[in-house]
Design an enzyme around this catalytic site. Structure first.
Site, PDB file in Angstrom:
ATOM      1  N   LYS A   9      38.809  52.554  39.640  1.00  0.00           N
ATOM      2  CA  LYS A   9      39.608  52.371  39.789  1.00  0.00           C
ATOM      3  C   LYS A   9      40.928  50.925  39.883  1.00  0.00           C
ATOM      4  CE  LYS A   9      38.311  50.550  44.412  1.00  0.00           C
ATOM      5  NZ  LYS A   9      39.385  48.918  44.313  1.00  0.00           N
ATOM      6  N   ASN A  10      40.158  49.877  40.049  1.00  0.00           N
ATOM      7  CA  ASN A  10      40.444  48.993  39.342  1.00  0.00           C
ATOM      8  C   ASN A  10      40.965  48.089  38.203  1.00  0.00           C
ATOM      9  OD1 ASN A  10      39.552  48.245  42.324  1.00  0.00           O
ATOM     10  ND2 ASN A  10      37.952  46.886  41.219  1.00  0.00           N
ATOM     11  N   ARG A  23      44.771  46.099  48.706  1.00  0.00           N
ATOM     12  CA  ARG A  23      44.936  44.761  48.219  1.00  0.00           C
ATOM     13  C   ARG A  23      45.999  44.979  46.647  1.00  0.00           C
ATOM     14  NH1 ARG A  23      44.672  39.183  48.729  1.00  0.00           N
ATOM     15  NH2 ARG A  23      44.481  38.548  47.156  1.00  0.00           N
ATOM     16  N   CYS A  26      39.797  45.644  52.009  1.00  0.00           N
ATOM     17  CA  CYS A  26      38.393  45.296  52.000  1.00  0.00           C
ATOM     18  C   CYS A  26      38.957  43.921  53.585  1.00  0.00           C
ATOM     19  CB  CYS A  26      37.634  45.390  51.002  1.00  0.00           C
ATOM     20  SG  CYS A  26      37.320  47.187  50.971  1.00  0.00           S
ATOM     21  N   ARG A  80      41.433  35.963  51.555  1.00  0.00           N
ATOM     22  CA  ARG A  80      42.281  36.637  50.401  1.00  0.00           C
ATOM     23  C   ARG A  80      43.437  36.713  50.316  1.00  0.00           C
ATOM     24  NH1 ARG A  80      39.987  42.958  48.948  1.00  0.00           N
ATOM     25  NH2 ARG A  80      40.385  42.109  47.373  1.00  0.00           N
ATOM     26  N   PRO A  81      43.714  34.584  49.932  1.00  0.00           N
ATOM     27  CA  PRO A  81      45.334  34.067  49.938  1.00  0.00           C
ATOM     28  C   PRO A  81      45.217  34.464  48.725  1.00  0.00           C
ATOM     29  CG  PRO A  81      43.266  32.393  49.738  1.00  0.00           C
ATOM     30  CD  PRO A  81      42.300  34.241  49.688  1.00  0.00           C
ATOM     31  N   ILE A  82      46.738  34.851  48.236  1.00  0.00           N
ATOM     32  CA  ILE A  82      47.831  34.972  46.704  1.00  0.00           C
ATOM     33  C   ILE A  82      48.256  33.790  46.609  1.00  0.00           C
ATOM     34  CG2 ILE A  82      47.586  37.523  47.466  1.00  0.00           C
ATOM     35  CD1 ILE A  82      50.941  37.144  48.773  1.00  0.00           C
ATOM     36  N   ASP A  83      47.677  32.147  46.685  1.00  0.00           N
ATOM     37  CA  ASP A  83      48.527  30.862  46.335  1.00  0.00           C
ATOM     38  C   ASP A  83      48.991  31.412  44.809  1.00  0.00           C
ATOM     39  OD1 ASP A  83      45.336  31.284  47.198  1.00  0.00           O
ATOM     40  OD2 ASP A  83      45.387  29.576  46.287  1.00  0.00           O
ATOM     41  N   ASP A 101      31.010  43.272  43.518  1.00  0.00           N
ATOM     42  CA  ASP A 101      30.933  44.395  43.582  1.00  0.00           C
ATOM     43  C   ASP A 101      29.777  45.548  43.220  1.00  0.00           C
ATOM     44  OD1 ASP A 101      33.925  43.996  43.775  1.00  0.00           O
ATOM     45  OD2 ASP A 101      34.461  44.850  42.061  1.00  0.00           O
ATOM     46  N   ILE A 138      31.738  35.059  44.999  1.00  0.00           N
ATOM     47  CA  ILE A 138      32.822  34.924  44.884  1.00  0.00           C
ATOM     48  C   ILE A 138      34.338  35.505  45.945  1.00  0.00           C
ATOM     49  CG2 ILE A 138      35.002  37.012  43.691  1.00  0.00           C
ATOM     50  CD1 ILE A 138      33.228  35.211  41.421  1.00  0.00           C
ATOM     51  N   ARG A 198      38.517  55.167  48.982  1.00  0.00           N
ATOM     52  CA  ARG A 198      39.165  54.206  48.743  1.00  0.00           C
ATOM     53  C   ARG A 198      38.698  54.074  47.105  1.00  0.00           C
ATOM     54  NH1 ARG A 198      39.389  49.102  50.719  1.00  0.00           N
ATOM     55  NH2 ARG A 198      40.743  48.822  49.122  1.00  0.00           N
TER      56      ARG A 198
HETATM   57  N1  EPU Z   1      42.118  33.898  45.098  1.00  0.00           N
HETATM   58  C1  EPU Z   1      42.133  32.771  45.988  1.00  0.00           C
HETATM   59  N2  EPU Z   1      43.420  32.617  45.409  1.00  0.00           N
HETATM   60  C2  EPU Z   1      44.530  33.449  44.833  1.00  0.00           C
HETATM   61  C3  EPU Z   1      43.863  34.237  44.522  1.00  0.00           C
HETATM   62  C4  EPU Z   1      42.361  34.743  44.767  1.00  0.00           C
HETATM   63  O1  EPU Z   1      42.048  31.796  46.305  1.00  0.00           O
HETATM   64  O2  EPU Z   1      45.506  33.770  45.156  1.00  0.00           O
HETATM   65  C5  EPU Z   1      40.107  33.777  46.008  1.00  0.00           C
HETATM   66  C6  EPU Z   1      39.223  34.951  46.509  1.00  0.00           C
HETATM   67  O3  EPU Z   1      40.179  34.634  47.865  1.00  0.00           O
HETATM   68  C7  EPU Z   1      38.571  35.614  46.377  1.00  0.00           C
HETATM   69  C8  EPU Z   1      38.928  35.350  44.503  1.00  0.00           C
HETATM   70  O4  EPU Z   1      39.378  34.330  44.430  1.00  0.00           O
HETATM   71  O5  EPU Z   1      38.190  34.584  46.347  1.00  0.00           O
HETATM   72  C9  EPU Z   1      38.742  35.808  43.815  1.00  0.00           C
HETATM   73  O6  EPU Z   1      39.737  36.619  43.731  1.00  0.00           O
HETATM   74  P1  EPU Z   1      40.402  37.832  42.967  1.00  0.00           P
HETATM   75  O7  EPU Z   1      41.367  37.235  42.932  1.00  0.00           O
HETATM   76  O8  EPU Z   1      39.564  37.665  41.681  1.00  0.00           O
HETATM   77  O9  EPU Z   1      39.327  39.192  43.272  1.00  0.00           O
HETATM   78  P2  EPU Z   1      41.110  40.269  43.448  1.00  0.00           P
HETATM   79  O10 EPU Z   1      41.464  40.521  42.385  1.00  0.00           O
HETATM   80  O11 EPU Z   1      41.425  40.521  45.216  1.00  0.00           O
HETATM   81  C10 EPU Z   1      39.441  41.868  42.073  1.00  0.00           C
HETATM   82  C11 EPU Z   1      39.280  43.518  42.643  1.00  0.00           C
HETATM   83  C12 EPU Z   1      37.645  43.693  43.229  1.00  0.00           C
HETATM   84  C13 EPU Z   1      37.246  42.558  42.961  1.00  0.00           C
HETATM   85  C14 EPU Z   1      37.767  40.906  41.965  1.00  0.00           C
HETATM   86  C15 EPU Z   1      36.220  40.569  41.770  1.00  0.00           C
HETATM   87  C16 EPU Z   1      40.856  45.350  42.518  1.00  0.00           C
HETATM   88  C17 EPU Z   1      41.955  46.139  43.102  1.00  0.00           C
HETATM   89  N3  EPU Z   1      39.843  44.329  43.265  1.00  0.00           N
HETATM   90  O12 EPU Z   1      40.219  41.557  43.363  1.00  0.00           O
HETATM   91  O13 EPU Z   1      37.538  45.042  43.673  1.00  0.00           O
HETATM   92  O14 EPU Z   1      36.117  42.271  44.082  1.00  0.00           O
HETATM   93  O15 EPU Z   1      38.499  41.488  42.073  1.00  0.00           O
HETATM   94  O16 EPU Z   1      36.087  41.282  40.718  1.00  0.00           O
HETATM   95  O17 EPU Z   1      40.948  44.803  41.607  1.00  0.00           O
HETATM   96  C18 EPU Z   1      37.017  46.530  45.083  1.00  0.00           C
HETATM   97  O18 EPU Z   1      36.924  46.986  43.662  1.00  0.00           O
HETATM   98  O19 EPU Z   1      35.387  46.483  45.841  1.00  0.00           O
HETATM   99  C19 EPU Z   1      36.835  45.170  45.242  1.00  0.00           C
HETATM  100  C20 EPU Z   1      37.306  44.493  46.169  1.00  0.00           C
END
Ligand code: EPU
Length: 420
Positions: free
Chosen positions: A22-23, A92, A116, A121-124, A308, A330, A400
């Site tokens: 999926k990811n 997401r 989830c 889960r910020p996008i800063d 995960d 994480i 999902r």
């Molecule tokens: N974070 C920030 N700011 C940002 C981006 C991330 O503070 O701008 C923080 C997040 O809040 C979190 C940490 O950094 O605490 C890690 O977030 P990351 O961006 O690495 O995760 P993601 O891209 O949102 C993906 C997977 C997740 C998986 C994580 C970590 C996808 C669609 N999702 O999420 O998968 O847990 O990487 O490996 O690829 C799942 O499949 O169940 C799932 C949640």
């Protein structure tokens, strides 16, 4: 609302081919926007999140069809760069379309994505990187309006404060068609990033260093379509192996990605399970008892233990001999499944980012609600091992990420029905 009814107590046994990731599939689907041609993605899992990505592609004007684990995307005509809030909220990964649309058209309007609830889960980091690449970003009324000041993004030297998977993907997607060179320091090293880069290279992109912490991208404007096979899903693999260990069973996972699953396998092996690997197959045999894992299980970015897989392994360790300790590094709120496991008889104490799991002899069935995707999968694993019947609601979370999970479990001899 559908539910899963699971009758526990049967040892799982058999062979299961692993579904596509999926990811990996989600960012690659977004990446098809950049090609301006036809792409065929095989090994694509049939999941609700994948159908959401297809809806976003079709909304932008692409033609995306899905049949028998193959997604075909024709991205020659793009007419819409503003993604409605309702589509953004479905998952997401909708945020990954920001980088892809910016790369293709130099503009987009998005909003805060769904997905989830694992804490904030910020996008800063995504936004800061886009700004450094010449994107003017205004946030108003929940909408994020992005436009390349010079009509097109430009390369930049970036250092991420944390190796975020999503931010790394968004930067790559924006940079492959940007003007000049982009260097991403402290990039995420997850295997799904490598699969995305492999796909983009087949489309003509110039990317190197993926899988390491510095990725270098030289922008090009002659990308084209290609055919690509999505990598196997290492987290679904970890889930089915954990379910089998929880039931003291024996299984062969075929179509597996062995080296990508190594960080998980090396911890699972400490429970006393026998694990043999070769030719894309993982053989697992659990003895009559599982041992607790003596070292603290710390979730970390790849190649550390994957966050995960934390919940599903916890379900197996709930009935191990001794005490295992998890440390979730994480996400702030990724122990929401523990209440359900405790309701089923587990002894788990959560103290901030630490969860202490004292093994009990047996779990029992209960009526529980899936809290999130992997937490829901942990409830399935616990239910398969438990005495009696478990009913799980809110299974939309589980759908999902796991393709026909009840059929996969059934193939291994487990009793799991979808009702409603
Ligand atoms: N974070 C920030 N700011 C940002 C981006 C991330 O503070 O701008 C923080 C997040 O809040 C979190 C940490 O950094 O605490 C890690 O977030 P990351 O961006 O690495 O995760 P993601 O891209 O949102 C993906 C997977 C997740 C998986 C994580 C970590 C996808 C669609 N999702 O999420 O998968 O847990 O990487 O490996 O690829 C799942 O499949 O169940 C799932 C949640």
């Amino acid at each position: 609302m559908q539910r899963f009814i699971i009758k526990g107590g049967r040892r799982l046994r058999g062979e299961l081919p692993l579904q596509g990731s999926k990811n990996s599939a989600l960012p690659i689907m977004a990446a098809t926007l950049l090609c301006g041609g036809e792409c065929v993605l095989t090994g694509c899992p049939g999941l609700t999140d994948i159908y959401s990505a297809a809806r976003i592609l079709n909304y932008t004007g692409c033609r995306c069809t899905f049949s028998e684990n193959t997604a075909a995307v024709d991205s020659r005509d793009i007419r819409e760069t503003s993604i409605p809030e309702q589509l953004m909220r479905e998952m997401r990964s909708s945020i990954i379309f920001m980088g892809a649309l910016l790369g293709r058209t130099g503009e987009c309007i998005v909003s805060i994505p769904g997905g989830c609830e694992l804490g904030p889960r910020p996008i800063d980091m995504h936004l800061a990187a886009m700004r450094k690449m010449g994107i003017d970003i205004k946030e108003s009324g929940g909408r994020i309006v992005c436009r390349a000041a010079a009509g097109k993004a430009h390369g930049a030297r970036l250092s991420l404060a944390f190796p975020s998977v999503g931010a790394t993907e968004n930067i790559i997607l924006c940079a492959v068609s940007a003007e000049g060179e982009t260097v991403v320091n402290n990039a995420a090293r997850e295997p799904e990033i490598c699969d995305l880069c492999e796909f983009l290279r087949q489309c003509g992109a110039d990317i190197s260093g993926d899988g390491e912490s510095r990725i270098i991208i030289n922008g090009r404007n002659d990308l084209h379509g290609c055919e690509h096979r999505i990598m196997p899903d290492r987290i679904a693999g970890a889930t089915y192996l954990s379910m089998t260990a929880a039931t003291r069973g024996e299984m062969i996972l075929s179509n597996a990605c062995i080296s990508e699953m190594e960080p998980f396998l090396s911890v699972l092996e400490q429970t006393g399970c026998s694990i043999y690997t070769g030719e894309n197959r993982i053989y697992l045999r659990s003895g009559a008892r599982l041992k607790a894992v003596s070292d603290r299980i710390r979730t970390m970015p790849h190649p550390g233990f994957p966050t995960d897989a934390q919940a599903v392994l916890m379900a197996a360790l709930a009935t191990a001999d001794g005490t295992s300790v998890f440390e979730e590094n994480i996400f702030d709120c990724r122990y929401r499944h523990t209440d359900a496991l405790v309701k089923m008889g587990a002894d788990i104490q959560v103290l901030g980012k630490v969860a202490i799991v004292r093994g009990v002899p047996l779990l029992h069935g209960a009526s529980v609600e899936a809290t999130d995707l992997r937490g829901g999968a942990a409830m399935v694993a616990a239910a398969l091992a438990a005495e009696g019947t478990t009913e799980i609601s809110r299974i939309d979370h589980i759908d999902r990420g796991y393709e026909k999970i009840e059929e996969a479990v059934g193939r291994l001899g487990g009793e799991m029905l979808r009702s409603g």
